[in-house]
Design an enzyme around this catalytic site. Structure first.
Site, PDB file in Angstrom:
ATOM      1  N   GLY A 188      65.190  68.267  65.722  1.00 57.19           N
ATOM      2  CA  GLY A 188      65.514  67.693  64.411  1.00 57.19           C
ATOM      3  C   GLY A 188      66.786  67.729  63.747  1.00 57.19           C
ATOM      4  O   GLY A 188      67.137  67.618  62.704  1.00 57.19           O
TER       5      GLY A 188
ATOM      6  N   GLY B  75      69.163  65.616  64.949  1.00 60.25           N
ATOM      7  CA  GLY B  75      70.121  64.165  65.377  1.00 60.25           C
ATOM      8  C   GLY B  75      70.374  63.934  66.801  1.00 60.25           C
ATOM      9  O   GLY B  75      71.272  63.163  67.285  1.00 60.25           O
TER      10      GLY B  75
ATOM     11  N   GLY C  87      68.137  63.337  69.207  1.00 60.38           N
ATOM     12  CA  GLY C  87      67.136  62.690  69.915  1.00 60.38           C
ATOM     13  C   GLY C  87      66.080  63.338  70.391  1.00 60.38           C
ATOM     14  O   GLY C  87      65.319  62.787  71.329  1.00 60.38           O
TER      15      GLY C  87
ATOM     16  N   ASP D 284      66.841  54.896  70.064  1.00 55.59           N
ATOM     17  CA  ASP D 284      66.896  56.322  70.583  1.00 55.59           C
ATOM     18  C   ASP D 284      65.924  56.329  71.635  1.00 55.59           C
ATOM     19  O   ASP D 284      66.256  56.904  72.754  1.00 55.59           O
ATOM     20  CB  ASP D 284      66.219  57.278  69.625  1.00 55.59           C
TER      21      ASP D 284
HETATM   22  C1  MEV Z   1      68.618  57.983  64.206  1.00 58.87           C
HETATM   23  O1  MEV Z   1      68.850  58.711  65.230  1.00 58.87           O
HETATM   24  C2  MEV Z   1      69.495  56.767  64.045  1.00 58.87           C
HETATM   25  C3  MEV Z   1      69.194  55.753  63.029  1.00 58.87           C
HETATM   26  O2  MEV Z   1      69.932  54.694  62.962  1.00 58.87           O
HETATM   27  C4  MEV Z   1      67.640  55.316  62.654  1.00 58.87           C
HETATM   28  C5  MEV Z   1      67.224  53.997  63.819  1.00 58.87           C
HETATM   29  O3  MEV Z   1      68.314  53.739  64.426  1.00 58.87           O
HETATM   30  O4  MEV Z   1      65.970  54.172  64.018  1.00 58.87           O
HETATM   31  C6  MEV Z   1      69.572  56.402  61.764  1.00 58.87           C
END
Ligand code: MEV
Length: 315
Positions: free
Chosen positions: A101, A103, A105, A149
């Site tokens: 959680g 960022g 992935g 992602d």
């Molecule tokens: C999240 O890791 C990336 C964002 O651009 C959301 C997405 O692309 O779905 C914030």
């Protein structure tokens, strides 16, 4: 027969948030993985064992009854049980090298590894098929996902991605190292994405200009990656960070980490949704250690990572 799969985490090098509105993004899989193992059980139910929670439940329940973080696993298991109607249940175990959680992935890597491991009990599927069901699973926790992602977690390496044209592999193999620092501020991608939506609705022109600026730097970076021009990529990373600050997803702690990392790396920025989570700094073999040292001196939790070229792996 048991089934096991692992998928890498990722950073977004360029283009988070703007990608949701059609701009290109560049993503990079990192050499930190999530592994999902699945066993058949005698009882006809779904068992989940993970660091974010445990579950023992019958199939065919509404997802609203399932703990939010466990929904993708339950969704995938239930989907396969409905399709193949087996005489056994499924026990799913999740092991992670990625902080969850923040960022990097973790949700997407979970969805991809779980899609491969759970479906692997029943049938062999191609990476394209796994990706399709992994994105469906991710939508149970994040309905507006761009799919970027899950795509990089499936194929590994560096990819460019846009919503309309999908992904394509970036064939250049640049020689960089990443210093990743964790703010330890948990964020919800869904909430930060909806905050950006509100910003966009109030500032249509500004947002559209930022999307154009983002596209320009991404075009430049695609050329720089071929030349391994880390200096120029670093400058673009700093510009991208300014755009992320302009849409309101940065905060004091993230900015402090970025300032420290900028002292010895080529450039640092938020990666992923922001609002918390992680930053990364682009370095080479020479300045990776000094960048990590500076972050550690200020008590920031950080580690080094490299590009993972393997993507989804099944055992
Ligand atoms: C999240 O890791 C990336 C964002 O651009 C959301 C997405 O692309 O779905 C914030």
């Amino acid at each position: 027969m048991n089934s096991k799969a692992s998928a890498p985490g990722k950073i977004i090098l360029f283009g988070e948030h703007f990608v949701v509105y059609g701009t290109k993004a560049i993503l990079c899989a990192i050499n930190k993985r999530i592994t999902v193992s699945v066993e058949k059980t005698l009882e006809n139910n779904i068992l989940i064992d993970s660091s974010v929670g445990n579950l023992k439940s019958e199939p065919d329940k509404s997802l609203n009854e399932i703990d939010f973080q466990l929904r993708p696993f339950y969704f995938l298991a239930d989907m396969m049980i409905k399709k193949y109607n087996p005489k056994f249940g499924l026990k799913i175990r999740v092991d992670s090298e990625i902080p969850l959680g923040v960022g990097l992935g973790s949700s997407s890597a979970c969805c991809v590894a779980a899609a491969a491991a759970i479906s692997g009990i029943f049938a062999k599927k191609s990476k394209d098929e796994i990706l399709e069901i992994a994105i469906e699973a991710e939508k149970t926790i994040f309905p507006n996902t761009s799919g970027a992602d899950c795509t990089v977690c499936t194929y590994g390496g560096l990819i460019k991605y846009d919503k309309k044209n999908g992904h394509s592999k970036i064939l250049s193999k640049p020689n960089f190292h990443l210093a990743i620092a964790n703010s330890k501020i948990k964020h919800s991608t869904k909430e930060v994405v909806s905050k950006v939506k509100q910003f966009k609705e109030k500032n249509e022109e500004k947002f559209s200009n930022l999307c154009k600026e983002e596209s320009n730097i991404i075009e430049d970076v695609l050329i720089c990656l071929k030349k391994n021009d880390l200096l120029e990529i670093g400058k673009n990373i700093m510009k991208n960070q300014e755009y992320l600050e302009a849409i309101g997803i940065s905060n004091e702690k993230l900015q402090d980490m970025i300032k420290i990392a900028n002292q010895s790396s080529f450039g640092a920025k938020i990666t992923g949704a922001g609002g918390g989570g992680c930053i990364f700094a682009l370095t080479d073999a020479e300045n990776i250690q000094s960048t990590l040292k500076k972050l550690k001196e200020q008590n920031y939790d950080c580690f080094s990572a490299e590009i993972d070229y393997k993507g989804l792996d099944t055992f």
